[in-house]
Each structure stands twice: as structure tokens, then as C-alpha cells.
Design a protein around this motif. Structure first.
Motif, mmCIF file in Angstrom:
data_model
loop_
_atom_site.group_PDB
_atom_site.id
_atom_site.type_symbol
_atom_site.label_atom_id
_atom_site.label_comp_id
_atom_site.label_asym_id
_atom_site.label_seq_id
_atom_site.Cartn_x
_atom_site.Cartn_y
_atom_site.Cartn_z
ATOM 1 N N GLN A 217 0.831 -1.204 0.000
ATOM 2 C CA GLN A 217 0.000 0.000 0.000
ATOM 3 C C GLN A 217 0.871 1.261 0.000
ATOM 4 O OE1 GLN A 217 -2.708 0.243 3.337
ATOM 5 N NE2 GLN A 217 -4.149 1.500 2.178
ATOM 6 N N ILE A 218 1.981 1.238 0.740
ATOM 7 C CA ILE A 218 2.903 2.380 0.755
ATOM 8 C C ILE A 218 3.473 2.612 -0.644
ATOM 9 C CG2 ILE A 218 5.112 3.214 1.635
ATOM 10 C CD1 ILE A 218 4.526 1.711 4.238
ATOM 11 N N ALA A 219 3.810 1.500 -1.320
ATOM 12 C CA ALA A 219 4.350 1.618 -2.678
ATOM 13 C C ALA A 219 3.331 2.246 -3.623
ATOM 14 C CB ALA A 219 4.775 0.251 -3.195
ATOM 15 N N ASN A 220 2.076 1.849 -3.484
ATOM 16 C CA ASN A 220 1.023 2.420 -4.344
ATOM 17 C C ASN A 220 0.834 3.905 -4.078
ATOM 18 O OD1 ASN A 220 0.540 -0.064 -5.542
ATOM 19 N ND2 ASN A 220 -1.051 -0.631 -4.069
ATOM 20 N N PHE A 221 0.839 4.280 -2.786
ATOM 21 C CA PHE A 221 0.703 5.692 -2.432
ATOM 22 C C PHE A 221 1.853 6.515 -3.017
ATOM 23 C CE2 PHE A 221 -1.983 4.691 1.541
ATOM 24 C CZ PHE A 221 -3.151 4.869 0.809
ATOM 25 N N PHE A 222 3.068 5.973 -2.913
ATOM 26 C CA PHE A 222 4.237 6.691 -3.430
ATOM 27 C C PHE A 222 4.127 6.867 -4.942
ATOM 28 C CE2 PHE A 222 8.388 6.753 -5.444
ATOM 29 C CZ PHE A 222 9.029 7.765 -4.751
ATOM 30 N N THR A 223 3.761 5.804 -5.657
ATOM 31 C CA THR A 223 3.656 5.869 -7.118
ATOM 32 C C THR A 223 2.612 6.884 -7.543
ATOM 33 O OG1 THR A 223 4.328 3.554 -7.296
ATOM 34 C CG2 THR A 223 3.252 4.535 -9.214
ATOM 35 N N LEU A 224 1.443 6.840 -6.876
ATOM 36 C CA LEU A 224 0.384 7.797 -7.209
ATOM 37 C C LEU A 224 0.817 9.228 -6.887
ATOM 38 C CD1 LEU A 224 -2.781 5.834 -5.982
ATOM 39 C CD2 LEU A 224 -2.085 6.286 -8.358
ATOM 40 N N GLY A 225 1.496 9.397 -5.758
ATOM 41 C CA GLY A 225 1.974 10.733 -5.397
ATOM 42 C C GLY A 225 2.991 11.255 -6.394
ATOM 43 N N PHE A 226 3.887 10.368 -6.858
ATOM 44 C CA PHE A 226 4.902 10.763 -7.837
ATOM 45 C C PHE A 226 4.245 11.200 -9.142
ATOM 46 C CE2 PHE A 226 7.963 9.913 -11.199
ATOM 47 C CZ PHE A 226 9.120 10.494 -10.692
ATOM 48 N N LEU A 227 3.272 10.419 -9.616
ATOM 49 C CA LEU A 227 2.569 10.766 -10.851
ATOM 50 C C LEU A 227 1.768 12.053 -10.689
ATOM 51 C CD1 LEU A 227 1.379 7.212 -11.965
ATOM 52 C CD2 LEU A 227 3.308 8.541 -12.849
#
Length: 552
Positions: A217-227
Motif C-alpha cells: 500500500q505504501i508503494a502504491n501511495f508513493f507511485t500515485l503521489g509521484f505521478l
């Protein structure tokens, strides 16, 4: 300052990646060797200061990448620029899973992380992650190498060492990937035993399902935040472009009369590229090479002031007060007239500190013209191969005579030679050098005639004219045909003195002014006063039947 921060943070990250690849090469020996090397190499990075330095550099570098995207006025890239941007945007997204599985798992869940546990996850638990890890390593290495190239290839020493650096850039990742694969095969042999694998998970405190779900879930949040940050950056660019267009347009005129209009805020280089106008920029617009420099003939007050970094580069190449770097100077409005000082084909060497006369200066020098006598008639009786052979032998001895006497070989014109003396040493030294070159030419021609006696019906003969005076010296020409040369009345006079050798049946005719500048006594030779076309006053000359007879 921004450029220095980007370079500094990039060097820290490149050092980390390089050490990571070196660590992988230990897999060529054994998995145990990989862990032993890891304990040494990674210990500083896993300390608190090392962690702050590494992740601080990563955060700063990514932030500056977003800022560079915002600042860029056009999305048209060279191959290396496109590679660097693509890898720079994909690395953080591809890397987040690896960071969570190592640093985060260790910090939050006390997982014992080493090469064995990482390789088991990459190739046994989820092989897709293994290929992703290879991809991120290659991307990070390529991104760093391109950045280093942009930084170093404008350095004077780079040309000498580029083959060595290129070899290292290929060798290190190749050895790293082979070692990584060897260690992976060893890890897969161990994990093939289910009993061993269960005991191993217990020993390293393998994360449970809830912990793995939390990290995912942390990885998904980071990816979405980066995009999301990327989308915001692009949206801000669009808003800025809209605002700049409302403020009016800049009108810029080039030295060839071409005129373009563009919104304020773009640099001169960006405006040129946006209009598909050829403009030199070896460093890609990073303000390092100075090859994009322009002379502003009108509207310099409409440009942003030169920063200390830009002024430092301009001082390095001894630029004038009206010269600016096109990649750093941004018109704020109104009209600007510029002259591109270098051709679009300029190379890195054009950005180094060079003598001022290359840009055009008036200097008093000695000019020498030499020409073969009756070579046209001789060549009519020879095969083309023989003509080329004779000319090359003749050019060899003439060139050696000029260079050994301290002259600059300007050009070969048919079977003639033009040489300049005293460009840097002054007219007195130049006049002595020109006369020394004439003497050497006479001696070497005698040697050449002896060597070619069986191939010639009669000896080769030359005529030499020398004159000293003020000329305009500079680097002139186009493309590969650009060279240091001189223009002016002195050049024409030296050429006409060379033609006078035919009238006097002599090998050398030199102006009396040149002899006085050289401080030589040529009273043993005839002295005449002659009319020179293009000159209002008669000229005193010395006629030397054989240049070999000049005083040494």
C-alpha cells in the motif's frame, strides 16, 4: 546554484550506484563474498549520517528534476537528453519496491536483510521483481553516465580519457550483472529445499501477510503521489506559458536577418531551438561550454542580468561586455538583436580559453609566400600519380621548413604555400623566423632535388616573397575549412614580392622593412626600389638569388 545542487546530489547517487554494482561483481566468487563485501561497502550508507545523505540527495535530485521539467520551454530532446529524462522519471517508480523490501522492512519490522534474502524475493517469491531490479540498475547507471558525460565532455582532458571512461562504463555493469546472476543461482539452489526455506524465514523474521500488504500500500501511495507531482508540474508549465503569452512577445533578430517572436521567459537558445534555427550548444544548454555565446548588438538591457556562474564561463573565454551565453540570457520583452559567434557545428574545444587573436585582432606579423616554378608544364608530362607524389614530397619539405622555424602554416594554394610568422612572438621574431624558413626551404629543396634526380628532367625551383606589417589575424572559414589566417595589404604585398622572383631570376625577394625588423645584414645582396601594385609609395627590396645563402 541549482546546477551545482543537481550535480552534487547526482554525484552522491552515482557513487552509491557504482558501489552497488561493484558489490554485485563479488557474486562471481560466491554469495558469501557478496555479503562480506556488502558489510564493508554499505555500512556507511546504513548509518544515520549516511542514510540522511543518501535519501536527502535522492529527494533533492528528484525535486530538481521536477523543477527542470517546469523550467524547460520545449519538449524536444536530443537522444541523450531524452534517455536521461526517461530514466530519471522511471527510476523512482521502479525503485520504490526495492527500498520498501530492504530499508523499510528492516526499520519497521526488524527483518534481517542481506543478499540471500533479497535474491530469494527477487527470483523465487516474485521473479518479475528480479527483472525489474535489473532494469532499475541499468536505468540508474545509464542515467548517471549520461549526466557525467554532459558534465565532463567539455573538460579539456576528456578527449584523452574518453575511451578509458567508456570502457569502464561498459565493463562495470556487465561484470555486475554476471555476478548478480551467479549469486542468484546459488540462492535458488538453497531455497529449493522447503525445510531450509522455512527455517530461513524464521531466522530472518520474514514479513507476514499484513506487513507485506502494508508495504504494498505504501508503494502504491508513493507511485500515485509521484505521478500526481508530475501532473501538477506539467499543469504549472501550461499556466506559465499562458501568462507569458499575455505579457507580450519578444522580437529577436539574428545576424543573417532572420527574425522570430516568442514569449518572455525563454532563453535565447530555447527560442532558437523552438524556431529550428541552428545554434551551437555542446553542453546542451547547461551553461558550461560557452559554445552558444552570442554578441548582443541591440537590446542588451532587455535581457536578464548575467549570474555569477555565467560570468565565470564568459570570463574563461575572455568574452566582451556585449557577449552573453544564449542558454542563460532570457529576454524579458522588447526587441533584441544577436550575432551567433560560433557555427552550429562548433565542438567542445571552442569552449576552452583561447588566444584573443582567434576572434580577430590587428597584429604586425611576417607573411611568406612560396611557389613552384614552371610546375604546370612539368605536370603536363607526368602521370596523375607522379604529380600527386611530387606535390606531397614538396609540401612535406615546405611544411617542415615553416614549422621548424616557428611559423604557422596557413594554407597550400595549388603548388603554393602561405605561412605566417610572429602571431604570438611579435614582428621582430616573426621576421627572423620567416627568413630562417626561407633559408630552410632553399636547403631542403636542394636535398629534394638530389633525391628525385632520376625522376626529374630538371631540378624543381621555387620563388619566395616575404613582407612584414600590420594584418588582421583571426580564425576564419566555414565548418571543417575554418583555420587561423591573415588578411590585409601585407598579405597581398608578400604575394606580389613572390611573383617578382620571376623578374629577377632569384629564389627570394624580401622587403627592406622585414630585413630591418629581423635585424639582419643583407648588404651582400642587391637592393632595389620597385613599384608594387596597390601601393602609392615605391618599396625597397632585397633580391637573394639563392635562399640558402642567407645568414644562418
Amino acid at each position: 546554484m541549482i546546477r551545482k545542487l543537481r550535480l552534487g546530489s547526482g554525484l552522491i547517487l552515482f557513487t552509491y550506484v557504482s558501489l552497488h554494482l561493484i558489490n554485485h561483481t563479488a557474486g562471481l566468487w560466491s554469495l558469501q563474498s557478496m555479503n562480506a563485501v556488502r558489510d564493508i561497502i554499505h555500512a556507511p550508507w546504513w548509518s544515520l549520517p549516511g542514510t540522511i545523505l543518501l535519501y536527502g540527495a535522492l529527494t533533492l535530485h528528484v525535486s530538481l528534476a521536477f523543477y527542470a521539467i517546469y523550467e524547460r520551454r520545449r519538449f524536444r530532446f536530443t537522444l541523450t537528453e531524452g534517455m536521461q529524462l526517461f530514466f530519471g522519471l522511471t527510476i523512482p517508480v521502479m525503485l520504490v519496491g526495492h527500498v520498501l523490501g530492504t530499508r523499510t522492512a528492516f526499520a519497521l519490522y526488524d527483518v534481517k536483510v542481506d543478499y540471500l534474502s533479497v535474491l530469494i524475493v527477487l527470483w523465487h517469491v516474485n521473479p518479475v521483481l528480479g527483472f525489474q531490479q535489473i532494469g532499475v540498475l541499468v536505468a540508474a547507471w545509464a542515467h548517471g553516465c549520461v549526466g557525467l558525460y554532459h558534465w565532463l565532455h567539455v573538460k579539456p582532458w576528456f578527449l584523452k580519457w574518453r575511451q578509458v571512461l567508456f570502457s569502464l562504463a561498459l565493463l562495470l555493469p556487465t561484470l555486475s550483472l554476471v555476478g548478480f546472476w551467479q549469486g542468484s543461482k546459488e540462492a535458488l539452489l538453497l531455497v529449493a529445499d522447503p525445510v531450509w526455506f522455512e527455517a530461513f524465514k524464521e531466522r530472518i523474521r520474514w514479513p507476514d501477510n499484513d506487513e507485506r500488504a502494508a508495504m504494498s500500500q505504501i508503494a502504491n501511495f508513493f507511485t500515485l503521489g509521484f505521478l500526481a507531482l508530475l501532473a501538477v508540474t506539467l499543469a504549472l508549465r501550461a499556466l506559465r506559458a499562458f501568462w507569458e503569452r499575455r505579457r507580450g512577445m519578444v522580437r529577436m533578430t539574428y545576424d543573417d536577418g532572420l527574425c522570430i517572436q516568442f514569449p518572455p521567459g525563454r532563453s535565447i537558445l530555447e527560442a532558437s531551438r523552438g524556431a529550428d534555427i541552428p545554434h551551437a550548444s555542446v553542453c546542451g544548454g547547461r551553461g558550461r561550454c560557452s559554445t552558444c555565446r552570442v554578441r548582443v548588438t541591440r537590446g542588451i538591457e532587455n535581457l536578464t542580468p548575467a549570474s555569477p556562474d555565467e560570468r565565470k564561463v564568459l570570463d574563461r573565454v575572455r568574452a566582451g561586455v556585449q557577449v552573453r551565453l544564449a542558454c542563460q540570457a532570457c529576454p524579458t520583452g522588447g526587441e533584441v538583436d544577436v550575432i551567433r559567434l560560433l557555427p552550429a557545428t562548433a565542438g567542445p574545444e571552442e569552449g576552452f580559453a583561447r588566444p584573443g587573436y582567434l576572434q580577430g585582432e590587428e597584429r604586425e606579423i611576417a607573411v611568406l609566400f612560396a611557389d613552384l616554378r614552371a610546375f604546370t608544364q612539368l605536370s603536363e608530362k607526368k602521370l596523375p600519380y607522379d604529380v600527386v607524389f611530387l606535390l606531397n614530397r614538396y609540401f612535406d619539405v615546405m611544411g617542415e621548413a615553416v614549422t621548424s622555424s616557428g611559423g604557422h602554416l596557413d594554407k597550400f594554394i595549388g603548388d603554393g604555400v602561405m605561412a605566417l610568422f610572429g602571431i604570438e612572438s611579435g614582428p621582430e621574431s616573426g621576421s627572423r623566423g620567416a627568413l630562417a624558413a626561407a633559408r630552410e626551404m632553399g636547403l631542403r629543396m636542394a636535398e629534394l632535388n638530389r633525391a628525385l634526380a632520376s625522376d626529374l628532367e630538371e631540378p624543381l625551383r621555387i620563388g619566395i616573397g616575404i613582407h612584414c606589417g600590420p594584418t588582421i589575424v583571426g580564425r576564419m572559414g566555414y565548418g571543417a575549412a575554418t583555420s587561423v589566417t591573415a588578411i590585409g595589404d601585407v598579405v597581398n604585398t608578400a604575394s606580389r614580392l613572390e611573383t617578382q622572383t620571376k623578374a629577377y631570376g632569384a629564389e627570394l625577394v624580401v622587403s627592406d622593412w622585414t630585413v630591418k625588423r629581423a635585424g639582419l645584414d643583407l648588404s651582400a645582396f642587391e637592393k632595389h626600389s620597385i613599384e608594387i601594385r596597390g601601393r602609392s609609395e615605391p618599396m625597397s627590396i632585397h633580391v637573394v638569388p639563392s635562399a640558402r645563402d642567407l645568414p644562418k
